[in-house]
Design a protein around this motif. Structure first.
Motif, PDB file in Angstrom:
ATOM      1  N   PRO A 184      -4.040  -0.391  -1.659  1.00 24.51           N
ATOM      2  CA  PRO A 184      -3.352  -0.984  -2.251  1.00 24.51           C
ATOM      3  C   PRO A 184      -2.597  -0.912  -4.133  1.00 24.51           C
ATOM      4  O   PRO A 184      -3.704   0.121  -4.425  1.00 24.51           O
ATOM      5  N   ARG A 185      -1.205  -0.721  -3.967  1.00 21.37           N
ATOM      6  CA  ARG A 185      -1.008  -0.166  -5.262  1.00 21.37           C
ATOM      7  C   ARG A 185      -1.236  -1.582  -6.547  1.00 21.37           C
ATOM      8  O   ARG A 185      -0.332  -1.831  -6.930  1.00 21.37           O
ATOM      9  N   ARG A 186      -2.754  -1.715  -6.760  1.00 17.47           N
ATOM     10  CA  ARG A 186      -3.434  -3.160  -7.546  1.00 17.47           C
ATOM     11  C   ARG A 186      -4.401  -2.053  -8.300  1.00 17.47           C
ATOM     12  O   ARG A 186      -5.122  -1.327  -8.252  1.00 17.47           O
ATOM     13  N   GLU A 187      -4.193  -2.218 -10.042  1.00 13.95           N
ATOM     14  CA  GLU A 187      -5.205  -1.361 -10.994  1.00 13.95           C
ATOM     15  C   GLU A 187      -5.958  -2.068 -10.545  1.00 13.95           C
ATOM     16  O   GLU A 187      -6.623  -3.291 -10.399  1.00 13.95           O
ATOM     17  N   SER A 191     -13.972   5.511  -5.403  1.00 12.62           N
ATOM     18  CA  SER A 191     -14.535   3.625  -5.407  1.00 12.62           C
ATOM     19  C   SER A 191     -12.616   2.962  -5.486  1.00 12.62           C
ATOM     20  O   SER A 191     -13.035   1.796  -5.622  1.00 12.62           O
ATOM     21  N   GLN A 192     -11.818   3.962  -5.827  1.00 18.78           N
ATOM     22  CA  GLN A 192     -10.485   2.671  -5.727  1.00 18.78           C
ATOM     23  C   GLN A 192     -10.747   1.853  -4.123  1.00 18.78           C
ATOM     24  O   GLN A 192     -10.716   2.572  -3.486  1.00 18.78           O
ATOM     25  N   LEU A 193     -10.218   0.985  -4.091  1.00 17.34           N
ATOM     26  CA  LEU A 193      -9.799   0.202  -3.011  1.00 17.34           C
ATOM     27  C   LEU A 193      -9.225   1.302  -1.735  1.00 17.34           C
ATOM     28  O   LEU A 193      -7.746   1.332  -2.252  1.00 17.34           O
ATOM     29  N   HIS A 194     -10.013   1.642  -1.141  1.00 21.85           N
ATOM     30  CA  HIS A 194      -8.356   2.377  -0.013  1.00 21.85           C
ATOM     31  C   HIS A 194      -9.092   2.005   1.549  1.00 21.85           C
ATOM     32  O   HIS A 194     -10.398   2.157   1.316  1.00 21.85           O
ATOM     33  N   CYS A 215       0.774  -1.543  -0.110  1.00 24.17           N
ATOM     34  CA  CYS A 215      -0.305   0.226  -0.446  1.00 24.17           C
ATOM     35  C   CYS A 215       0.978   1.431   0.246  1.00 24.17           C
ATOM     36  O   CYS A 215       1.827   1.545   1.293  1.00 24.17           O
ATOM     37  N   ARG A 216       0.063   2.399  -0.823  1.00 22.63           N
ATOM     38  CA  ARG A 216       0.481   3.774  -0.637  1.00 22.63           C
ATOM     39  C   ARG A 216       0.053   4.038   0.982  1.00 22.63           C
ATOM     40  O   ARG A 216      -1.075   4.367   0.864  1.00 22.63           O
ATOM     41  N   LEU A 217       0.959   5.132   1.354  1.00 21.59           N
ATOM     42  CA  LEU A 217       0.108   5.600   2.267  1.00 21.59           C
ATOM     43  C   LEU A 217       0.284   6.441   2.289  1.00 21.59           C
ATOM     44  O   LEU A 217       0.759   8.024   2.696  1.00 21.59           O
ATOM     45  N   LEU A 218      -1.458   7.302   3.239  1.00 19.26           N
ATOM     46  CA  LEU A 218      -1.579   8.585   2.915  1.00 19.26           C
ATOM     47  C   LEU A 218      -1.786   9.427   3.963  1.00 19.26           C
ATOM     48  O   LEU A 218      -2.474   8.898   5.254  1.00 19.26           O
TER      49      LEU A 218
END
Length: 141
Positions: free
Chosen positions: A38-41, A87-90, A21-24
């Protein structure tokens, strides 16, 4: 190819990356509010991740929540995937304290956001450097 949703890009500060994951950091100084992406397309739901990624997301989420609870003396940790607007999973990992401006109500839409200053982000990163270790890599800047 992974691309961060434009709304997340607009509303957050990138802190770094875990293996998955990228942490924001949500750009609102009123709450220590973190988001793991998660860094998934093209993934919008947990069940769209394969089993290994689901397990890794849970490891990263619970590990982060545990560290933040101690680091910020949380009364409660709010952990959730919602995605009604983005909508991107986060995964939201929000430190809640009885003295925060929205307690005990949800943080969404309660008060106008108050952006971090560059100095506040630097101080927060310095604070997190002492607790985040191992497989986490900070983004400089």
């Amino acid at each position: 190819m992974f691309v961060l949703d434009s709304r997340l890009q607009q509303d957050t500060v990138c802190l770094g990356e875990y293996p998955l994951c990228r942490l924001l950091l949500m750009n609102d100084v009123q709450y220590p509010w973190f988001i793991l992406v998660p860094r998934r397309e093209d993934v919008s739901e947990l069940f769209q991740l394969d089993a290994a990624d689901q397990l890794q997301l849970w490891r990263e989420t619970t590990g982060l929540a545990e560290l933040l609870k101690d680091c910020f003396a949380a009364d409660k940790m709010n952990v959730a995937t919602l995605g009604n607007v983005v909508s991107q999973l986060h995964m939201h990992v929000i430190v809640r304290r009885r003295d925060d401006v929205s307690w005990p109500a949800p943080v969404w839409g309660r008060h106008p956001t108050q952006a971090y200053t560059v100095e506040q982000v630097a101080a927060l990163k310095a604070r997190l450097r002492s607790v985040l270790a191992g497989d986490f890599c900070f983004v400089e800047g």
